[in-house]
Design an enzyme around this catalytic site. Structure first.
Site, mmCIF file in Angstrom:
data_model
loop_
_atom_site.group_PDB
_atom_site.id
_atom_site.type_symbol
_atom_site.label_atom_id
_atom_site.label_comp_id
_atom_site.label_asym_id
_atom_site.label_seq_id
_atom_site.Cartn_x
_atom_site.Cartn_y
_atom_site.Cartn_z
ATOM 1 C CE LYS A 78 -94.435 18.364 -38.359
ATOM 2 N NZ LYS A 78 -94.722 19.724 -38.831
ATOM 3 C CD GLU A 138 -92.918 24.803 -33.579
ATOM 4 O OE1 GLU A 138 -93.269 24.018 -34.497
ATOM 5 O OE2 GLU A 138 -91.887 25.493 -33.632
ATOM 6 C CG ASP A 159 -90.910 22.356 -42.774
ATOM 7 O OD1 ASP A 159 -90.786 22.293 -41.542
ATOM 8 O OD2 ASP A 159 -91.749 23.097 -43.330
HETATM 9 O O1 KIV Z 1 -89.971 20.853 -39.018
HETATM 10 C C1 KIV Z 1 -89.903 20.432 -37.846
HETATM 11 O O2 KIV Z 1 -88.838 20.021 -37.365
HETATM 12 C C2 KIV Z 1 -91.115 20.443 -37.053
HETATM 13 C C3 KIV Z 1 -90.978 20.189 -35.590
HETATM 14 C C4 KIV Z 1 -90.507 21.418 -34.925
HETATM 15 C C5 KIV Z 1 -92.231 19.691 -34.991
HETATM 16 O O3 KIV Z 1 -92.160 20.692 -37.560
#
Ligand code: KIV
Length: 299
Positions: free
Chosen positions: A133, A202, A64
């Protein structure tokens, strides 16, 4: 001794080179067991997904982060399910081998477990993703269990969770005190127990990320979390130097595409202005006989 290099037949080449297989969540686990780092990048469109897949990436995350690096928002909060499905569809058209993970946007899984399962299902059913995710720890256990229960693999995301930017007080590193670090370890264990196949860590201290990676049997994927994670992910627009606003400390820039794009656009503008473009080779030709016939018709 002959100095002529042996010529490999097509058949010999195909037996010499291992056939590339679609990466699965089981392959993620096997890589951890073998101590082989897992590679992951974000993508939001067809050409980027194609190039990453052809380069041999293990996994592509339609993050996102799309909201910030492609759509120009200040945070990831305005990103909708429809935005994510639209871009995930483009990515799945480009990538054949990588494990494809769709990032559940803000408010697509927080309000109710039922909504979480339905929205997770859309990523697989409509967009060709292999997994989803979502962000958060103990407060997400119920949603993770329900989504996994529906047969959808889930990747967790702990540490700096950008959808909670207002609660965290900015995009800042997490888990720097002993008590915050302990909470992250507990959250990671709870997510593993709930059925996550992997967890993104992260912006957490490298020593903490390594400790979590050792405690879990599922792989951790780090971003700003040091080399002790089981794999690494970066936002592709950061790696390519395509995001102009800021570059996080943990990013390694492998190219400066923003500067390269500006150079190419300036060259194009100047070529058009000087009539250097289009040249003869860039134009469609007309058969001389047809041209003469037209001349007779017109003049
Ligand atoms: O949204 C994204 O790109 C992420 C990554 C930073 C893991 O969640």
């Amino acid at each position: 001794m002959s100095t002529i290099a042996p010529v490999l037949t097509a058949a010999a080449v195909s037996t010499a080179m291992p056939q590339r297989k679609k990466v699965t969540t089981a392959a993620f686990r096997q890589k951890k067991e073998r101590g082989e780092p897992i590679t992951m990048l974000t993508a939001y469109d067809y050409p980027t997904a194609l190039a990453e897949d052809q380069a041999g990436i293990d996994s592509i995350l339609v993050g996102d982060s799309l909201g910030m690096v492609v759509l120009g928002y200040q945070t990831t909060l305005p990103v909708t399910m429809d935005d994510m499905i639209h871009h995930s569809k483009a990515v799945s058209r480009g990538a054949k081998f990588a494990l494809l993970i769709g990032d559940m946007p803000f408010m697509s899984y927080q309000a109710s477990t039922e909504e979480a399962v339905r929205n997770a299902g859309r990523f697989l059913q409509e967009a060709g993703m292999d997994a989803v995710k979502l962000e958060g720890g103990r407060e997400r256990v119920e949603a993770v269990r329900a989504i996994v229960g529906a047969g959808i693999p889930v990747m967790g995301h702990l540490g700096l969770t950008p959808q909670s930017v207002n609660q965290l007080g900015g995009f800042r590193p997490q888990g720097k005190t002993a008590s915050a670090a302990k909470r992250l370890v507990e959250d990671a264990l709870l997510l593993e127990e709930a059925g996550c196949f992997s967890i993104v860590l992260e912006s957490v201290p490298a020593r903490l990320a390594q400790l979590i990676s050792k405690k879990l049997s599922i792989p951790t994927i780090g971003i700003g979390a040091g080399v002790g994670c089981d794999g690494q992910v970066l936002v592709t627009h950061d790696l390519l130097g395509l995001f102009d606003r800021f570059t996080p400390k943990f990013v390694k820039k492998y190219a400066d595409f923003h500067a390269e794009m500006q150079r190419a656009f300036s060259e194009y503008i100047s070529d058009v202005q000087s009539r250097a473009f289009p040249a003869l080779g860039h134009s469609v030709e007309m058969d001389e006989k047809e041209w003469q016939a037209l001349q007779k018709e017109i003049y």
